[in-house]
Design a protein around this motif. Structure first.
Motif, PDB file in Angstrom:
ATOM      1  N   LEU A 175       1.708   6.906   5.302  1.00 16.40           N
ATOM      2  CA  LEU A 175       2.351   5.663   4.867  1.00 16.40           C
ATOM      3  C   LEU A 175       1.735   5.133   3.577  1.00 16.40           C
ATOM      4  O   LEU A 175       2.451   4.629   2.704  1.00 16.40           O
ATOM      5  CB  LEU A 175       2.255   4.621   5.989  1.00 16.40           C
ATOM      6  N   ILE A 176       0.420   5.259   3.443  1.00 12.79           N
ATOM      7  CA  ILE A 176      -0.228   4.841   2.192  1.00 12.79           C
ATOM      8  C   ILE A 176       0.348   5.632   1.028  1.00 12.79           C
ATOM      9  O   ILE A 176       0.714   5.073  -0.021  1.00 12.79           O
ATOM     10  CB  ILE A 176      -1.760   5.053   2.262  1.00 12.79           C
ATOM     11  N   GLU A 177       0.451   6.951   1.192  1.00 11.79           N
ATOM     12  CA  GLU A 177       0.944   7.804   0.108  1.00 11.79           C
ATOM     13  C   GLU A 177       2.391   7.480  -0.237  1.00 11.79           C
ATOM     14  O   GLU A 177       2.751   7.383  -1.417  1.00 11.79           O
ATOM     15  CB  GLU A 177       0.829   9.274   0.512  1.00 11.79           C
ATOM     16  N   GLN A 178       3.240   7.304   0.782  1.00  9.80           N
ATOM     17  CA  GLN A 178       4.668   7.153   0.535  1.00  9.80           C
ATOM     18  C   GLN A 178       5.070   5.737   0.143  1.00  9.80           C
ATOM     19  O   GLN A 178       6.079   5.560  -0.547  1.00  9.80           O
ATOM     20  CB  GLN A 178       5.446   7.595   1.778  1.00  9.80           C
ATOM     21  N   ILE A 179       4.310   4.735   0.545  1.00  6.87           N
ATOM     22  CA  ILE A 179       4.670   3.344   0.223  1.00  6.87           C
ATOM     23  C   ILE A 179       3.841   2.800  -0.927  1.00  6.87           C
ATOM     24  O   ILE A 179       4.365   2.172  -1.851  1.00  6.87           O
ATOM     25  CB  ILE A 179       4.501   2.436   1.466  1.00  6.87           C
ATOM     26  N   TRP A 180       2.542   3.050  -0.905  1.00  2.00           N
ATOM     27  CA  TRP A 180       1.660   2.495  -1.934  1.00  2.00           C
ATOM     28  C   TRP A 180       1.354   3.491  -3.057  1.00  2.00           C
ATOM     29  O   TRP A 180       0.918   3.099  -4.123  1.00  2.00           O
ATOM     30  CB  TRP A 180       0.358   2.001  -1.303  1.00  2.00           C
ATOM     31  N   GLY A 181       1.553   4.782  -2.780  1.00  2.00           N
ATOM     32  CA  GLY A 181       1.347   5.793  -3.808  1.00  2.00           C
ATOM     33  C   GLY A 181       0.034   6.527  -3.645  1.00  2.00           C
ATOM     34  O   GLY A 181      -0.949   6.005  -3.105  1.00  2.00           O
ATOM     35  N   ILE A 182       0.011   7.767  -4.149  1.00  2.00           N
ATOM     36  CA  ILE A 182      -1.138   8.649  -3.982  1.00  2.00           C
ATOM     37  C   ILE A 182      -2.384   8.111  -4.665  1.00  2.00           C
ATOM     38  O   ILE A 182      -3.517   8.406  -4.276  1.00  2.00           O
ATOM     39  CB  ILE A 182      -0.800  10.066  -4.516  1.00  2.00           C
ATOM     40  N   ASP A 183      -2.212   7.272  -5.692  1.00  2.00           N
ATOM     41  CA  ASP A 183      -3.355   6.749  -6.454  1.00  2.00           C
ATOM     42  C   ASP A 183      -3.863   5.415  -5.916  1.00  2.00           C
ATOM     43  O   ASP A 183      -4.761   4.814  -6.513  1.00  2.00           O
ATOM     44  CB  ASP A 183      -2.975   6.585  -7.930  1.00  2.00           C
ATOM     45  N   TYR A 184      -3.299   4.942  -4.807  1.00  2.00           N
ATOM     46  CA  TYR A 184      -3.733   3.666  -4.238  1.00  2.00           C
ATOM     47  C   TYR A 184      -5.198   3.736  -3.829  1.00  2.00           C
ATOM     48  O   TYR A 184      -5.634   4.679  -3.169  1.00  2.00           O
ATOM     49  CB  TYR A 184      -2.864   3.337  -3.022  1.00  2.00           C
ATOM     50  N   GLU A 185      -5.969   2.743  -4.237  1.00  2.00           N
ATOM     51  CA  GLU A 185      -7.414   2.765  -3.995  1.00  2.00           C
ATOM     52  C   GLU A 185      -7.847   1.784  -2.907  1.00  2.00           C
ATOM     53  O   GLU A 185      -9.040   1.618  -2.658  1.00  2.00           O
ATOM     54  CB  GLU A 185      -8.166   2.455  -5.296  1.00  2.00           C
ATOM     55  N   GLY A 186      -6.891   1.123  -2.280  1.00  2.00           N
ATOM     56  CA  GLY A 186      -7.234   0.161  -1.237  1.00  2.00           C
ATOM     57  C   GLY A 186      -7.564   0.830   0.083  1.00  2.00           C
ATOM     58  O   GLY A 186      -7.571   2.054   0.213  1.00  2.00           O
ATOM     59  N   ASP A 187      -7.818   0.009   1.080  1.00  2.00           N
ATOM     60  CA  ASP A 187      -8.202   0.478   2.406  1.00  2.00           C
ATOM     61  C   ASP A 187      -6.958   0.781   3.235  1.00  2.00           C
ATOM     62  O   ASP A 187      -5.929   0.121   3.097  1.00  2.00           O
ATOM     63  CB  ASP A 187      -9.046  -0.607   3.092  1.00  2.00           C
ATOM     64  N   GLU A 188      -7.065   1.781   4.137  1.00  2.00           N
ATOM     65  CA  GLU A 188      -5.921   2.114   4.979  1.00  2.00           C
ATOM     66  C   GLU A 188      -5.596   0.995   5.962  1.00  2.00           C
ATOM     67  O   GLU A 188      -4.506   0.963   6.544  1.00  2.00           O
ATOM     68  CB  GLU A 188      -6.172   3.413   5.750  1.00  2.00           C
ATOM     69  N   ARG A 189      -6.515   0.032   6.128  1.00  2.00           N
ATOM     70  CA  ARG A 189      -6.219  -1.115   6.988  1.00  2.00           C
ATOM     71  C   ARG A 189      -5.082  -1.966   6.432  1.00  2.00           C
ATOM     72  O   ARG A 189      -4.514  -2.797   7.141  1.00  2.00           O
ATOM     73  CB  ARG A 189      -7.483  -1.964   7.164  1.00  2.00           C
ATOM     74  N   THR A 190      -4.758  -1.755   5.146  1.00  2.00           N
ATOM     75  CA  THR A 190      -3.598  -2.420   4.560  1.00  2.00           C
ATOM     76  C   THR A 190      -2.353  -2.149   5.396  1.00  2.00           C
ATOM     77  O   THR A 190      -1.522  -3.036   5.597  1.00  2.00           O
ATOM     78  CB  THR A 190      -3.365  -1.922   3.112  1.00  2.00           C
ATOM     79  N   VAL A 191      -2.218  -0.910   5.876  1.00  2.00           N
ATOM     80  CA  VAL A 191      -1.067  -0.564   6.708  1.00  2.00           C
ATOM     81  C   VAL A 191      -1.069  -1.399   7.978  1.00  2.00           C
ATOM     82  O   VAL A 191      -0.040  -1.953   8.376  1.00  2.00           O
ATOM     83  CB  VAL A 191      -1.083   0.942   7.058  1.00  2.00           C
ATOM     84  N   ASP A 192      -2.217  -1.515   8.618  1.00  2.00           N
ATOM     85  CA  ASP A 192      -2.313  -2.279   9.861  1.00  2.00           C
ATOM     86  C   ASP A 192      -1.913  -3.735   9.641  1.00  2.00           C
ATOM     87  O   ASP A 192      -1.230  -4.339  10.479  1.00  2.00           O
ATOM     88  CB  ASP A 192      -3.741  -2.216  10.410  1.00  2.00           C
ATOM     89  N   VAL A 193      -2.345  -4.309   8.520  1.00  2.00           N
ATOM     90  CA  VAL A 193      -2.017  -5.703   8.209  1.00  2.00           C
ATOM     91  C   VAL A 193      -0.506  -5.872   8.056  1.00  2.00           C
ATOM     92  O   VAL A 193       0.088  -6.820   8.589  1.00  2.00           O
ATOM     93  CB  VAL A 193      -2.743  -6.159   6.919  1.00  2.00           C
ATOM     94  N   HIS A 194       0.129  -4.954   7.335  1.00  2.00           N
ATOM     95  CA  HIS A 194       1.569  -5.056   7.129  1.00  2.00           C
ATOM     96  C   HIS A 194       2.342  -4.814   8.428  1.00  2.00           C
ATOM     97  O   HIS A 194       3.367  -5.469   8.678  1.00  2.00           O
ATOM     98  CB  HIS A 194       2.016  -4.052   6.050  1.00  2.00           C
ATOM     99  N   ILE A 195       1.869  -3.898   9.258  1.00  2.00           N
ATOM    100  CA  ILE A 195       2.503  -3.671  10.562  1.00  2.00           C
ATOM    101  C   ILE A 195       2.413  -4.930  11.412  1.00  2.00           C
ATOM    102  O   ILE A 195       3.394  -5.332  12.068  1.00  2.00           O
ATOM    103  CB  ILE A 195       1.840  -2.488  11.301  1.00  2.00           C
ATOM    104  N   LYS A 196       1.268  -5.578  11.397  1.00  2.00           N
ATOM    105  CA  LYS A 196       1.075  -6.823  12.172  1.00  2.00           C
ATOM    106  C   LYS A 196       2.063  -7.899  11.713  1.00  2.00           C
ATOM    107  O   LYS A 196       2.678  -8.589  12.538  1.00  2.00           O
ATOM    108  CB  LYS A 196      -0.361  -7.314  12.010  1.00  2.00           C
TER     109      LYS A 196
END
Length: 226
Positions: A175-196
């Motif tokens: 999901l990080i790769e497909q939504i935020w892009g391969i060069d995204y440098e943030g934490d994978e917890r970003t996905v959890d926050v958006h899911i919440k």
């Protein structure tokens, strides 16, 4: 919309294929040889591959076989070879469909859409999750009573991605790769926050659809009402 990998050593063929598919709203990645295509496939997700047979460094037969190791995806071969034995060989290696050069670009588009439909990959800008519809052309959520809501872009893209592949597991890295892009440098917890946030926004529609956590793996969206 689905991402399509186009692999052909002839630039004008890649341009022709890309032109017609982009007009239909598809995301296109072009590669000029099998080796570069395989390197891309090892590090990126895509939904369908269009392959030429006669290419430098790695031909379409070998590439098809190696792509099959990544999972079950539609593969369409485009080639100057029209002999029955070549088509049979391609199907044995895992090719789903076959077009012989020169081909009609409109027929190519129709075959691509048919393959995506066969694999249940959404090609529409609108998907329906029970009584909730998502319109990617306007980034709006449309409820059955006609009311609409506009989501923040990343939340919408995340929900649209999950909703386009109902029942399919996505890891956080996917999901990080497909939504935020391969060069995204943030934490994978970003996905959890958006899911919440999405769960909170659509809590009253849990009888229609729900985002399910697969512990230690990732998320999938399940639809309970057509």
């Amino acid at each position: 919309m689905p991402k399509i990998l186009v692999v052909d050593d002839e630039a004008h063929i890649r341009e022709l294929v890309s032109l017609y598919l982009k007009d239909e709203g598809f995301d296109i990645v072009e590669k000029s040889n099998g080796a570069d295509a395989l390197e891309y496939a090892e590090n990126h997700a895509f939904d369908l591959a269009i392959l030429d047979i006669m290419m430098p460094q790695m031909d379409g037969w070998v590439l098809c076989t190696k792509l099959r190791e990544f999972g079950d995806m539609p593969i369409l071969m485009i080639t100057a070879k029209g002999e029955a034995k070549d088509r049979i060989h391609g199907f044995k290696l895992g090719t789903d469909d076959y077009l012989v050069k020169p081909f009609d670009p409109v027929e190519l588009v129709l075959r691509v859409k048919a393959l995506l439909k066969r694999y249940r990959i959404s090609t529409s800008n609108i998907i329906k999750l029970g009584n909730v519809s998502l319109d990617r052309s306007s980034y709006q959520v449309i409820y059955e009573n006609g009311k609409t809501m506009t989501l923040p872009m990343k939340e919408f893209e995340l929900l649209f991605k999950l909703g386009s592949y109902t029942g399919q597991l996505f890891t956080r890295d996917n999901l990080i790769e497909q939504i935020w892009g391969i060069d995204y440098e943030g934490d994978e917890r970003t996905v959890d926050v958006h899911i919440k946030r999405l769960r909170e926004r659509f809590a009253e529609f849990e009888s229609d659809f729900r985002i399910v956590t697969i512990r230690g793996l990732g998320y999938r969206l399940e639809v309970y009402r057509d």
